[in-house]
Design an enzyme around this catalytic site. Structure first.
Site, PDB file in Angstrom:
ATOM      1  N   MET A  12       0.883  -1.012   0.112  1.00 14.34           N
ATOM      2  CA  MET A  12      -0.018  -0.025  -0.150  1.00 14.34           C
ATOM      3  C   MET A  12       0.925   1.280  -0.022  1.00 14.34           C
ATOM      4  O   MET A  12       1.857   1.436   0.617  1.00 14.34           O
ATOM      5  CB  MET A  12      -1.041   0.158   1.177  1.00 14.34           C
ATOM      6  CG  MET A  12      -2.074  -0.920   1.337  1.00 14.34           C
ATOM      7  SD  MET A  12      -3.025  -1.244   2.515  1.00 14.34           S
ATOM      8  CE  MET A  12      -3.958   0.406   2.173  1.00 14.34           C
ATOM      9  N   GLY A  15       2.218   3.590  -4.703  1.00 21.07           N
ATOM     10  CA  GLY A  15       2.068   3.964  -6.270  1.00 21.07           C
ATOM     11  C   GLY A  15       1.601   3.205  -7.451  1.00 21.07           C
ATOM     12  O   GLY A  15       1.902   3.542  -8.553  1.00 21.07           O
ATOM     13  N   GLU A  84      -6.312  -3.369  -8.561  1.00 17.01           N
ATOM     14  CA  GLU A  84      -6.816  -4.278  -7.487  1.00 17.01           C
ATOM     15  C   GLU A  84      -6.811  -5.773  -7.790  1.00 17.01           C
ATOM     16  O   GLU A  84      -7.837  -6.388  -7.448  1.00 17.01           O
ATOM     17  CB  GLU A  84      -7.941  -3.876  -6.854  1.00 17.01           C
ATOM     18  CG  GLU A  84      -7.730  -2.267  -6.278  1.00 17.01           C
ATOM     19  CD  GLU A  84      -8.929  -1.501  -5.475  1.00 17.01           C
ATOM     20  OE1 GLU A  84     -10.126  -2.085  -5.799  1.00 17.01           O
ATOM     21  OE2 GLU A  84      -8.807  -0.758  -4.723  1.00 17.01           O
TER      22      GLU A  84
END
Ligand code: ZN
Length: 199
Positions: A12, A15, A84
């Site tokens: 996390m 970037g 994701e």
């Protein structure tokens, strides 16, 4: 056109999404028809738009499963972006391979590990089948070194934590092992773990 698979992996705050969008914008600039997908953790997830170089808005389509990507695929699409990727089912691996075999360029971004440092969802397999892998790191909130891990401070143990990113911290290997006891300490007052050399 020759198909390919590119994976951008990292923790996390590293970037990953920015890097994915940078590559997507480049493809749009090159005149390719691009479709961008993102995992929808729940169906309230709204379509977001990514602004491209010429101010055109590229919709980011929220989908619940890897099969939904195939359902949404358009004939003219040459490049597929997936953000994701870690939240998707294992079926994403076959979907991505099939799209690349058809000649499409597939760009994916995702968390390589969850907060326990366990490889996340289909990411290990995606990294294995990728033609190109970029692993990017965040900066450790405690000592400023490169951070590979997403440390979770709220004590919860759900791997998929819907909602805010406030509970997470980017930490390096050393600071990861300092555990929850430094969570409440503001970053500027944390012990620096940077090895001090003669100065
Ligand atoms: Zn650190």
């Amino acid at each position: 056109m020759k198909g390919s698979i590119e994976v951008i992996a990292g923790g996390m705050f590293s970037g990953k999404t920015e890097e994915l969008l940078r590559r997507v914008r480049r493809e749009v600039y090159a005149g390719k028809f691009v479709q961008l997908f993102k995992h929808a953790l729940d169906d309230r997830y709204a379509v977001e738009h990514v602004v491209t170089h010429d101010q055109t808005a590229l919709p980011c389509i929220p989908v619940q499963s890897s099969n939904d990507i195939l359902t949404h695929m358009r004939e003219e699409t040459r490049v597929v972006g997936v953000d994701e990727a870690n939240f998707f089912d294992e079926g994403l691996v076959d979907v991505v391979q099939a799209l690349a075999d058809r000649g499409l360029k597939v760009l994916l971004a995702g968390l390589d590990m969850d907060f326990r440092r366990v490889p996340f969802g289909p990411m290990p397999s995606l990294l294995a089948i990728a033609d190109d892998v970029t692993k990017i790191r965040a900066v450790c909130i405690t000592c400023g070194e490169m951070a590979n891990y997403s440390y979770r401070c709220d004590g919860s143990d759900d791997v998929v934590h819907v909602g805010s990113t406030d509970a997470y911290e980017a930490r390096c290997r050393s600071c990861y092992h300092m555990g929850t006891r430094i969570c409440a300490v503001p970053p500027e007052r944390r012990p620096s773990l940077t090895t001090s050399t003669s100065s």
